[in-house]
Design a protein around this motif. Structure first.
Motif, mmCIF file in Angstrom:
data_model
loop_
_atom_site.group_PDB
_atom_site.id
_atom_site.type_symbol
_atom_site.label_atom_id
_atom_site.label_comp_id
_atom_site.label_asym_id
_atom_site.label_seq_id
_atom_site.Cartn_x
_atom_site.Cartn_y
_atom_site.Cartn_z
ATOM 1 N N ASP A 1 -3.435 9.752 0.339
ATOM 2 C CA ASP A 1 -3.379 11.177 0.009
ATOM 3 C C ASP A 1 -1.899 11.487 -0.239
ATOM 4 N N VAL A 2 -1.483 11.401 -1.494
ATOM 5 C CA VAL A 2 -0.057 11.422 -1.855
ATOM 6 C C VAL A 2 0.397 12.843 -2.138
ATOM 7 N N ALA A 3 1.465 13.252 -1.467
ATOM 8 C CA ALA A 3 2.032 14.577 -1.679
ATOM 9 C C ALA A 3 3.200 14.561 -2.664
ATOM 10 N N ASP B 1 7.960 8.279 2.135
ATOM 11 C CA ASP B 1 7.746 9.054 3.353
ATOM 12 C C ASP B 1 8.763 8.638 4.403
ATOM 13 N N SER B 2 9.273 9.599 5.153
ATOM 14 C CA SER B 2 10.282 9.292 6.172
ATOM 15 C C SER B 2 9.734 8.343 7.246
ATOM 16 N N THR C 1 0.847 -1.185 0.000
ATOM 17 C CA THR C 1 0.000 0.000 0.000
ATOM 18 C C THR C 1 0.886 1.240 0.000
ATOM 19 N N PRO C 2 0.331 2.447 -0.238
ATOM 20 C CA PRO C 2 1.173 3.627 -0.448
ATOM 21 C C PRO C 2 2.156 3.905 0.691
ATOM 22 N N PHE C 3 3.375 4.199 0.301
ATOM 23 C CA PHE C 3 4.472 4.517 1.215
ATOM 24 C C PHE C 3 5.071 5.874 0.857
ATOM 25 N N TYR C 4 4.373 6.632 0.021
ATOM 26 C CA TYR C 4 4.873 7.896 -0.489
ATOM 27 C C TYR C 4 4.722 9.012 0.555
ATOM 28 N N PRO C 5 5.462 10.117 0.421
ATOM 29 C CA PRO C 5 5.255 11.253 1.328
ATOM 30 C C PRO C 5 3.791 11.673 1.361
ATOM 31 N N SER C 6 3.264 11.815 2.575
ATOM 32 C CA SER C 6 1.830 12.055 2.735
ATOM 33 C C SER C 6 1.556 12.627 4.111
ATOM 34 N N PRO C 7 0.576 13.533 4.221
ATOM 35 C CA PRO C 7 0.125 13.978 5.547
ATOM 36 C C PRO C 7 -0.663 12.909 6.295
#
Length: 516
Positions: free
Chosen positions: A65-67, A73-74, A52-58
């Motif tokens: 909710d991908v930024a 994402d750290s 599932t998404p591991f991208y930078p996100s709030p």
């Protein structure tokens, strides 16, 4: 030489990254934690993993909710950690697929921040769905452009200071892209290439049926229908033809599977034509109740319409099937027994199977999470009336006798039940009667049969509320009724989901039999 693409009969294991394994000790699962557990997944017997998404996100919606679509994402690590995970997964014989979220971005995405700062009609706003309000206010009387509702509750529109509104089919923090804009299309083709260049084997496409909205954004009736101005618009198929050309341009076999909710198997089949997606999730199987009649209808409809079917019982968006199947039964063991039987039936069918992390441990839905712990936006937007999806996302229990059960050294981002000690992977690995052992045996048996079975099934006569079907030499029998039934003639019992009653198949039980 590979004659049958790997994905046609693969078993794919979904990893909800936040909840799988925590190597950093901050209470949140991460890429390094997944890497540490690759031997477990290889021993389980799956062919691929989907992240599932591991991208930078709030994290307004758990990472959906991908930024930034080109980074990690750290919370979860770094691009270097991702590269190491891909290399190690491949070394363990596992393919790796990633989630891509093309319907919407985060409101923190640089594009959306520029859109907010730009004037009406600007190039920046044309990347999203900004519209002027309507005189009658859509469904709420507040001036929205139409009556569309958010899947998470409330209107699907939020107003910005200059008076315009932007569309979000989900949370306000998830503005929808304008997929009629060529700039959006080119951006995502480049995102695909970015991850393909890093070695991923494919993509799971979030909200795959929602990218294109009807011209003029007319009002709609609630629900998913083939005539909806929101879902499954014909133009969406051109997007996936472009994506397929990108995937086919890479060496090996790279795949795309869509999260597509449709009214029928015929609609679903449109997404998996030879020049579009390779597969689409078959949610009709997941939604079917514990019923032989319901199961047979889904199987018949699917195999008639879809050339490369998929089967799935649970995922990160639905109540775990151990709990679903147990609802309404006075027998506390009905849910676990039926879940095992459903798995065995699913694995006997032609096509690929998707597992959700923790189902191999027999994890139930966690229904008693305290309100202050819940993070699903559905819970907040419904004022607590709808519990949301946190109950199926509770971190996995790996070892020990109390939380966090070896998930990590720093607790867990959602609280784990105090009674999960018997469900840990460590405890079950030592018990040949456990659900974990059953999954390992079932997947190993399926792998041994791979390539020897036809792509079609034949129904056999069977008692009421049972299903008997043949696939070559394999007979699969499942009993959804209340009493035991006689097994059909066979030469060998390969595996059962529970103990047989002599030569009879008990209620809530399935078996694989070999003939010829």
């Amino acid at each position: 030489m590979e004659t049958t693409p790997w994905w046609r009969d693969a078993v794919v294991y979904e990893i909800y990254v936040r909840s799988f394994a925590d190597a950093s000790g901050d209470g949140t699962g991460d890429l390094a934690g997944i890497r540490d557990r690759l031997p477990y997944l290889a021993e389980l017997g799956v062919d691929a993993i989907w992240l599932t998404p591991f991208y930078p996100s709030p994290m307004a919606d758990g990472g959906y909710d991908v930024a930034d679509y080109r980074d990690v994402d750290s919370l979860f690590g770094s691009l270097a950690d991702f590269d190491d995970l891909v290399a190690d997964a491949h070394a363990h014989g596992l393919r790796l697929m990633v989630d891509i979220v093309p319907n919407h971005s985060s409101s923190a995405h640089p594009w959306f921040q520029k859109a907010l700062a730009a004037p009406r009609g600007s190039q920046e706003r044309e990347r999203y769905m900004f519209r002027d309000g309507g005189p009658e206010g859509g469904g709420s009387g507040h001036g929205e452009p139409n009556n569309w509702l958010s899947t998470f509750g409330g209107p699907a529109w939020t107003q910005v200071p200059d008076g315009q509104w932007y569309l979000h089919l989900f949370a306000p923090e998830q503005p929808d892209f304008n997929w009629r804009n060529p700039e959006v299309r080119e951006e995502f083709l480049d995102v695909l290439r970015f991850w393909l260049d890093r070695g991923v084997d494919g993509f799971r496409i979030d909200v795959a049926m929602g990218l294109i909205k009807a011209e003029g954004l007319p009002d709609t009736d609630p629900g998913f229908t083939s005539r909806s101005p929101i879902w499954s618009r014909p133009e969406v198929h051109d997007i996936y033809r472009d994506w397929r050309r990108v995937l086919d341009s890479y060496p090996g076999t790279r795949v795309a599977i869509g999260e597509v909710w449709t009214d029928s198997a015929e609609d679903l089949a449109l997404y998996v034509r030879p020049d579009e997606l390779h597969q689409s999730f078959n949610f009709a199987w997941l939604e079917a109740p514990w019923s032989a009649t319901a199961f047979r209808k889904v199987i018949d409809d699917t195999l008639k319409a879809v050339a490369s079917p998929t089967w799935v019982l649970s995922n990160h968006d639905v109540v775990r099937h151990v709990t679903r199947y147990g609802q309404g039964s006075l027998n506390p063991q009905a849910g676990p027994a039926r879940a095992r039987a459903a798995l065995l039936s699913m694995l006997a069918l032609p096509g690929s199977a998707y597992l959700y992390q923790g189902e191999e441990l027999g994890l139930p839905e966690v229904t008693d999470l305290p309100p202050e712990a819940r993070q699903d936006p559905i819970f907040a937007r419904s004022n607590g009336e709808v519990p949301g999806r946190d109950g199926c996302r509770v971190p996995l229990p790996w070892s020990g006798t109390e939380p966090p059960y070896g998930f990590g050294s720093g607790g867990s981002w959602l609280p784990q039940p105090a009674n999960w000690a018997d469900l840990t992977a460590e405890r079950q690995a030592a018990d040949p009667s456990s659900t974990l052992w059953f999954y390992r045996r079932a997947l190993q048996t399926r792998r041994e049969l791979r390539g020897t079975l036809p792509e079609a099934i034949t129904w056999l006569e069977s008692p009421e509320e049972t299903l008997f079907f043949r696939r070559g030499r394999l007979l699969c029998v499942i009993n959804c009724g209340e009493g035991a039934v006689a097994l059909p003639p066979h030469d060998q019992v390969l595996i059962t989901s529970g103990p047989l009653d002599g030569t009879a198949l008990p209620a809530d039980t399935a078996a694989w039999l070999l003939t010829g």
